[in-house]
Design a protein around this motif. Structure first.
Motif, PDB file in Angstrom:
ATOM      1  N   ASN A 356     -20.305 -30.050  13.608  1.00  0.00           N
ATOM      2  CA  ASN A 356     -20.106 -28.781  14.307  1.00  0.00           C
ATOM      3  C   ASN A 356     -18.688 -28.564  14.826  1.00  0.00           C
ATOM      4  OD1 ASN A 356     -20.138 -30.664  16.383  1.00  0.00           O
ATOM      5  ND2 ASN A 356     -21.933 -29.823  17.416  1.00  0.00           N
ATOM      6  N   PHE A 357     -17.805 -29.543  14.667  1.00  0.00           N
ATOM      7  CA  PHE A 357     -16.420 -29.434  15.150  1.00  0.00           C
ATOM      8  C   PHE A 357     -15.479 -29.988  14.090  1.00  0.00           C
ATOM      9  CE2 PHE A 357     -17.453 -28.609  19.597  1.00  0.00           C
ATOM     10  CZ  PHE A 357     -16.283 -28.114  20.142  1.00  0.00           C
ATOM     11  N   VAL A 358     -14.259 -29.463  14.065  1.00  0.00           N
ATOM     12  CA  VAL A 358     -13.165 -30.087  13.323  1.00  0.00           C
ATOM     13  C   VAL A 358     -11.992 -30.278  14.274  1.00  0.00           C
ATOM     14  CG1 VAL A 358     -13.767 -29.250  11.019  1.00  0.00           C
ATOM     15  CG2 VAL A 358     -12.328 -27.838  12.497  1.00  0.00           C
ATOM     16  N   ARG A 359     -11.311 -31.378  14.132  1.00  0.00           N
ATOM     17  CA  ARG A 359     -10.076 -31.631  14.883  1.00  0.00           C
ATOM     18  C   ARG A 359      -8.926 -31.473  13.889  1.00  0.00           C
ATOM     19  NH1 ARG A 359      -7.243 -36.741  16.045  1.00  0.00           N
ATOM     20  NH2 ARG A 359      -6.114 -36.641  18.030  1.00  0.00           N
ATOM     21  N   TRP A 381       1.450 -22.804  10.450  1.00  0.00           N
ATOM     22  CA  TRP A 381       0.718 -21.899  11.335  1.00  0.00           C
ATOM     23  C   TRP A 381      -0.107 -20.896  10.537  1.00  0.00           C
ATOM     24  CZ3 TRP A 381      -1.224 -21.796  15.859  1.00  0.00           C
ATOM     25  CH2 TRP A 381      -1.690 -20.612  16.400  1.00  0.00           C
ATOM     26  N   LYS A 382       0.439 -20.431   9.431  1.00  0.00           N
ATOM     27  CA  LYS A 382      -0.284 -19.498   8.571  1.00  0.00           C
ATOM     28  C   LYS A 382      -1.611 -20.109   8.127  1.00  0.00           C
ATOM     29  CE  LYS A 382       0.138 -17.715   3.824  1.00  0.00           C
ATOM     30  NZ  LYS A 382       1.066 -17.609   2.659  1.00  0.00           N
ATOM     31  N   TYR A 383      -1.619 -21.407   7.855  1.00  0.00           N
ATOM     32  CA  TYR A 383      -2.836 -22.054   7.375  1.00  0.00           C
ATOM     33  C   TYR A 383      -3.749 -22.463   8.533  1.00  0.00           C
ATOM     34  CZ  TYR A 383      -0.799 -21.649   2.853  1.00  0.00           C
ATOM     35  OH  TYR A 383      -0.275 -21.107   1.707  1.00  0.00           O
ATOM     36  N   PHE A 384      -3.180 -22.643   9.711  1.00  0.00           N
ATOM     37  CA  PHE A 384      -4.043 -22.848  10.864  1.00  0.00           C
ATOM     38  C   PHE A 384      -4.828 -21.574  11.159  1.00  0.00           C
ATOM     39  CE2 PHE A 384      -4.983 -22.952  15.441  1.00  0.00           C
ATOM     40  CZ  PHE A 384      -5.728 -24.121  15.481  1.00  0.00           C
ATOM     41  N   LEU A 385      -4.204 -20.405  10.974  1.00  0.00           N
ATOM     42  CA  LEU A 385      -4.931 -19.148  11.132  1.00  0.00           C
ATOM     43  C   LEU A 385      -6.063 -19.041  10.119  1.00  0.00           C
ATOM     44  CD1 LEU A 385      -2.032 -16.587  11.772  1.00  0.00           C
ATOM     45  CD2 LEU A 385      -3.607 -17.571  13.450  1.00  0.00           C
ATOM     46  N   LYS A 386      -5.829 -19.534   8.908  1.00  0.00           N
ATOM     47  CA  LYS A 386      -6.909 -19.567   7.920  1.00  0.00           C
ATOM     48  C   LYS A 386      -8.034 -20.488   8.390  1.00  0.00           C
ATOM     49  CE  LYS A 386      -4.193 -18.561   3.737  1.00  0.00           C
ATOM     50  NZ  LYS A 386      -4.955 -17.343   3.336  1.00  0.00           N
ATOM     51  N   ALA A 387      -7.649 -21.612   8.982  1.00  0.00           N
ATOM     52  CA  ALA A 387      -8.660 -22.538   9.486  1.00  0.00           C
ATOM     53  C   ALA A 387      -9.526 -21.865  10.551  1.00  0.00           C
ATOM     54  CB  ALA A 387      -7.986 -23.787  10.062  1.00  0.00           C
ATOM     55  N   ILE A 388      -8.903 -21.073  11.422  1.00  0.00           N
ATOM     56  CA  ILE A 388      -9.675 -20.348  12.437  1.00  0.00           C
ATOM     57  C   ILE A 388     -10.659 -19.397  11.759  1.00  0.00           C
ATOM     58  CG2 ILE A 388      -9.563 -18.679  14.325  1.00  0.00           C
ATOM     59  CD1 ILE A 388      -6.882 -19.856  15.111  1.00  0.00           C
ATOM     60  N   GLN A 389     -10.193 -18.678  10.741  1.00  0.00           N
ATOM     61  CA  GLN A 389     -11.056 -17.730  10.040  1.00  0.00           C
ATOM     62  C   GLN A 389     -12.218 -18.448   9.362  1.00  0.00           C
ATOM     63  OE1 GLN A 389      -9.054 -14.842   7.502  1.00  0.00           O
ATOM     64  NE2 GLN A 389     -10.692 -15.015   5.970  1.00  0.00           N
ATOM     65  N   TRP A 390     -11.941 -19.574   8.701  1.00  0.00           N
ATOM     66  CA  TRP A 390     -13.004 -20.310   8.006  1.00  0.00           C
ATOM     67  C   TRP A 390     -13.974 -20.943   9.000  1.00  0.00           C
ATOM     68  CZ3 TRP A 390      -8.801 -23.064   4.620  1.00  0.00           C
ATOM     69  CH2 TRP A 390      -8.315 -22.151   3.671  1.00  0.00           C
ATOM     70  N   ALA A 391     -13.445 -21.473  10.077  1.00  0.00           N
ATOM     71  CA  ALA A 391     -14.321 -22.055  11.101  1.00  0.00           C
ATOM     72  C   ALA A 391     -15.224 -20.971  11.687  1.00  0.00           C
ATOM     73  CB  ALA A 391     -13.489 -22.716  12.194  1.00  0.00           C
ATOM     74  N   ARG A 392     -14.660 -19.806  11.950  1.00  0.00           N
ATOM     75  CA  ARG A 392     -15.452 -18.693  12.472  1.00  0.00           C
ATOM     76  C   ARG A 392     -16.548 -18.307  11.490  1.00  0.00           C
ATOM     77  NH1 ARG A 392     -13.308 -15.105  16.200  1.00  0.00           N
ATOM     78  NH2 ARG A 392     -11.198 -15.421  15.412  1.00  0.00           N
ATOM     79  N   LYS A 393     -16.231 -18.318  10.226  1.00  0.00           N
ATOM     80  CA  LYS A 393     -17.182 -17.902   9.198  1.00  0.00           C
ATOM     81  C   LYS A 393     -18.380 -18.838   9.119  1.00  0.00           C
ATOM     82  CE  LYS A 393     -17.321 -16.525   4.302  1.00  0.00           C
ATOM     83  NZ  LYS A 393     -16.468 -16.204   3.113  1.00  0.00           N
ATOM     84  N   TYR A 394     -18.163 -20.137   9.390  1.00  0.00           N
ATOM     85  CA  TYR A 394     -19.245 -21.114   9.211  1.00  0.00           C
ATOM     86  C   TYR A 394     -19.758 -21.687  10.537  1.00  0.00           C
ATOM     87  CZ  TYR A 394     -17.984 -20.537   4.400  1.00  0.00           C
ATOM     88  OH  TYR A 394     -17.743 -19.972   3.172  1.00  0.00           O
ATOM     89  N   GLY A 395     -19.364 -21.072  11.650  1.00  0.00           N
ATOM     90  CA  GLY A 395     -19.917 -21.465  12.932  1.00  0.00           C
ATOM     91  C   GLY A 395     -19.391 -22.779  13.473  1.00  0.00           C
ATOM     92  N   ILE A 396     -18.189 -23.175  13.069  1.00  0.00           N
ATOM     93  CA  ILE A 396     -17.605 -24.458  13.466  1.00  0.00           C
ATOM     94  C   ILE A 396     -16.539 -24.226  14.538  1.00  0.00           C
ATOM     95  CG2 ILE A 396     -16.207 -26.402  12.634  1.00  0.00           C
ATOM     96  CD1 ILE A 396     -17.554 -25.975   9.891  1.00  0.00           C
TER      97      ILE A 396
END
Length: 802
Positions: A356-359, A381-396
């Protein structure tokens, strides 16, 4: 009772009150709880009533009745996840938990029953007894009303069958979409979260009706097809009741849930009760792991530059080598790595693994670089923003870990540059710390914005600072100032900005107890490894209880005394075998070749531990048991790491004990991390919840941490007043949010949560001389621009923050 891995047990029904204390007039509710087989106390769990929640130790009931009837006479019982997913037609019989359970013509609510006793609702207007099992009063009335249908032709029957199949197919698509899109009611616990399924994370308002959409399907569960931003597709496989959610017209929606037993992103994560089961994304945006080990995660990036002088041994020298290698793409090769090493599908797989989490380790160069620093600035930073979007999409949820600081906080490769420690040590130790505090502030202001605070839930401010070098006093002073900066950005109390994670600096956990009394939402981070100590050729089976006896009790004690205590890193490795695990060409302790100035006896060949294709079933079973014991002992954890890249020379993964993904594929990692519950036997357990002030509740929130900043002196540097320092006169490089082609007007925030935070950036004083920030031991520069000189300089005018 169903086994815990049976997907049918994961239906997310609402809890049903089970005590006469909740409803004294209804003895029906005085039923015993269903014990949870995951818990060690399964055989003897006792119910301790706590409102209307499922009691500790109880499993979710398989069927939910009309619990709301007694609290709200005249109201109705909502359906699936009533706090978040209800049908809009409040007067409909189909708002109940089971469709068509009641007679349609009966009085509202009074006709609804799940108890076969005929007199259960006796005396209530319109009440009728429950239809016996196997019969239907509704159907019998229909039969008496309508004559038997005429015989249909074979053709008409076939047409009817086709129509019915089409309807069923449409329902299979529409129903799950409808449940996820329906606007939920924010509960008391989530009222400060600013987002819910079908609502914007920034304003809490639904997207405008009639907005154009490219993809009609915005959510799905196990077996659904996912379309990524580049148009590729894959099948989402999640047997744990999780569901993804992504609506281009509502890009800050927080409606996704990783698994049925974990809160959705728009719900409150109860730290100390809900367990952090996480994994690191090491080697992605900071190209190494986070122990004194590094390129073993992405060896192919470094192997092509091993023969250069100097060889690529850290991100500094890798960046220099790439910049010179224009024929192969130059420094942009790093962006190719960002694009390909971790993708959206990895996030889907992480949710499917029960995590349920990623570090996410991030270097300071995601914000900026300064003269002479070869790192690729801003791109990660551009890819960290992608990580936020993907985490949001999958509830992580995300733990953002600032992995590298200017000058290096530990002298290890993963800090950006192998060599000397120039953070809180040496002549540039104070100036580098000032600069680091600015980066912490910039990140804190960004992630404290309501568009991101539900996703980026933890902020690890420094990875593995070596307090044994620069001392507890200096580090605790820095931590206190960082705490003040983050809480200035976020505000105090639950729902305001991230948990702040402090690494223990390799000191005893007990040394950090109460260092910020009643600190608001703080976590203590430790990295328990056993592989970097003395080596042994003992079989893996001899280690299966080591985590329980080594770590469990200490973690429990720290959860009580300090508060949330996490293991930011751990692995399945019990030896230091693995390609470049200790550094490029530095050898291993196990083979007696480690080049650290010590003499290590040869224990054996590392091939036994690295050739995973030759692992026996017994070895895999023992590794899995070791992993389960570690998970149970550490309680809230992040495995290091999700993925290990293959060597470009051998074509294989040569550090297998460090890859969660490979362990799942090969069978030595548990497919359900809940299997770990109770493995250590529950000796000396921590009894949740955390103290309320530890989670932002009553008593939390100091106006300022009590330890003064800066410290009086710096190791190997002397008095701070005599050291080079910067002045707050520079513009702030505010971080930008994402943009979305489908909704260009979506509010991504301005990068700054607290408009009243107006201090400027620490920058060099133009009239002063400075040493190289990475210099190590050296004499102070001349003219000296230390604290004393700084006081003679006019402070710059304060301008509003961006």
């Amino acid at each position: 009772m169903s086994h815990q891995n049976d997907p049918t047990r994961n239906v997310p029904y609402d809890p049903l009150p089970l005590t006469t204390e909740d409803h004294p007039s209804h003895a029906l509710y005085n039923a015993p709880p269903s014990p949870d087989p995951n818990l060690a106390s399964f055989a003897s769990s006792q119910y301790n009533a706590s409102g209307s929640s499922i009691p500790t130790g109880a499993a979710q009931p398989r069927f939910m009745g009309q619990a709301a009837l007694y609290d709200s006479p005249g109201g109705n019982r909502d359906s699936y996840a009533s706090s978040q997913h209800t049908y809009p037609n409040q007067g409909s019989e189909y708002s109940s938990s089971v469709y068509a359970l009641n007679d349609a013509h009966a009085a509202p609510l009074a006709a609804y029953r799940d108890d076969p006793r005929d007199n259960y609702f006796a005396g209530e207007p319109g009440s009728l007894p429950m239809t016996p099992v196997g019969q239907s009063r509704y159907l019998e009335e229909k039969r008496t009303t309508y004559a038997a249908p005429r015989a249909k032709s074979r053709r008409l029957v076939m047409i009817a069958g086709i129509v019915a199949a089409i309807i069923l197919l449409l329902l299979a698509v529409i129903i799950p979409v409808y449940f996820a899109i329906v606007k939920p009611k924010l509960s008391k616990d989530t009222s400060s979260s600013n987002s819910s399924p079908g609502s914007s994370g920034s304003s809490g308002k639904p997207s405008q009706p009639g907005s154009p959409t490219k993809n009609a399907i915005v959510t799905g569960g196990d077996g659904s097809k996912v379309t990524t931003e580049n148009g590729t597709t894959f099948i989402y496989s999640n047997t744990f009741g999780g569901y993804w959610y992504w609506d281009e017209n509502d890009p800050f929606n927080n409606g996704a849930r990783a698994q049925s037993w974990n809160p959705a992103l728009n719900e409150t994560f109860k730290y100390g009760i809900d367990k952090i089961r996480g994994v690191n994304l090491g080697g992605w945006l900071n190209t190494e792991p986070s122990h004194p080990s590094f390129q073993f995660i992405s060896p192919a990036l470094f192997e092509q530059y091993l023969t250069q002088n100097p060889p690529a041994v850290d991100e500094w020298t890798l960046s220099e080598a790439m910049r010179a290698d224009t024929a192969n793409g130059g420094i942009n090769q790093l962006e190719t790595h960002y694009e390909t090493f971790i993708t959206e599908e990895d996030f889907a797989q992480i949710a499917a693994a029960g995590l349920n989490f990623v570090r996410i380790p991030l270097g300071y160069w995601a914000i900026e670089t300064r003269a002479g620093e070869p790192f690729l600035a801003n791109v990660s930073w551009k890819y960290f923003l992608k990580a936020i979007q993907w985490a949001r999409k999958y509830g992580i949820r995300i733990n953002l870990d600032l992995h590298s600081l200017p000058g290096s906080q530990n002298g290890w490769n993963h800090s950006g540059r192998l060599g000397t420690i120039n953070f809180l040590q040496g002549p540039m130790g104070y100036a580098n710390a000032q600069r680091s505090l600015d980066y912490i502030r910039i990140l804190a202001e960004f992630i404290s914005q309501p568009e991101y605070s539900n996703v980026v839930a933890i902020f690890g401010i420094v990875n593995e600072p070596r307090a044994n070098v620069f001392g507890y006093d200096a580090l605790s002073s820095f931590y206190s100032e960082a705490y003040n900066i983050i809480r200035t950005a976020s505000g105090i109390g639950e729902g305001n900005g991230p948990f702040i994670s402090f690494h223990d600096g390799f000191l005893a956990r007990s040394q950090w107890v109460n260092f910020i009394p009643n600190g608001d939402r703080m976590a203590l981070d430790t990295h328990p490894y056993i592989c970097f100590n003395g080596q042994s050729d003992a079989a893996m089976s001899t280690y299966v209880t080591t985590p329980c006896t080594t770590w469990a009790s200490a973690v429990n004690d720290s959860m009580t005394a300090f508060g949330l205590t996490t293991a930011g890193e751990w692995s399945n490795a019990v030896t230091d075998c693995g390609l470049w695990l200790n550094g490029v060409n530095l050898g291993t302790r196990y083979e007696g070749t480690f080049q650290d100035g010590s003499t290590w006896p040869k224990i054996g060949s590392c091939d036994t531990w690295t050739n995973y294709k030759a692992y026996t079933d017994d070895t895999k079973t023992a590794m899995r048991q070791f992993a389960l014991a570690t998970m149970d002992a550490l309680q809230d954890y992040f495995f290091w790491t999700w993925k290990i890249g293959a060597s470009s020379q051998s074509g294989d993964i040569e550090s297998p004990a460090w890859s969660y993904q490979l362990g799942l594929q090969q069978g030595w990692m548990p497919t359900d991390p809940r299997d770990a519950i109770g493995v250590c036997g529950g000796a000396d357990p921590f009894v949740p919840p955390l103290q309320s002030w530890q989670t932002g509740g009553a008593g939390a929130g100091n106006a300022a941490a009590p330890i003064a900043w800066p410290p009086a002196s710096i190791t190997s540097g002397g008095a701070v007043t005599l050291l080079p320092s910067y002045t707050q006169a520079g513009p702030i490089p505010t971080l930008s949010g994402p943009s979305f082609a489908a909704t260009p007007s979506a509010n991504a925030g301005n990068g700054w949560a607290n408009a009243a935070d107006t201090a400027l950036m620490y920058v060099p004083i133009p009239t002063c001389s400075y040493l190289d920030p990475w210099v190590g031991d050296a004499s102070p520069p001349s003219p000296l621009c230390g604290g004393a000189a700084r006081r003679d300089i006019d402070e710059p005018a304060i301008t509003p923050a961006p």
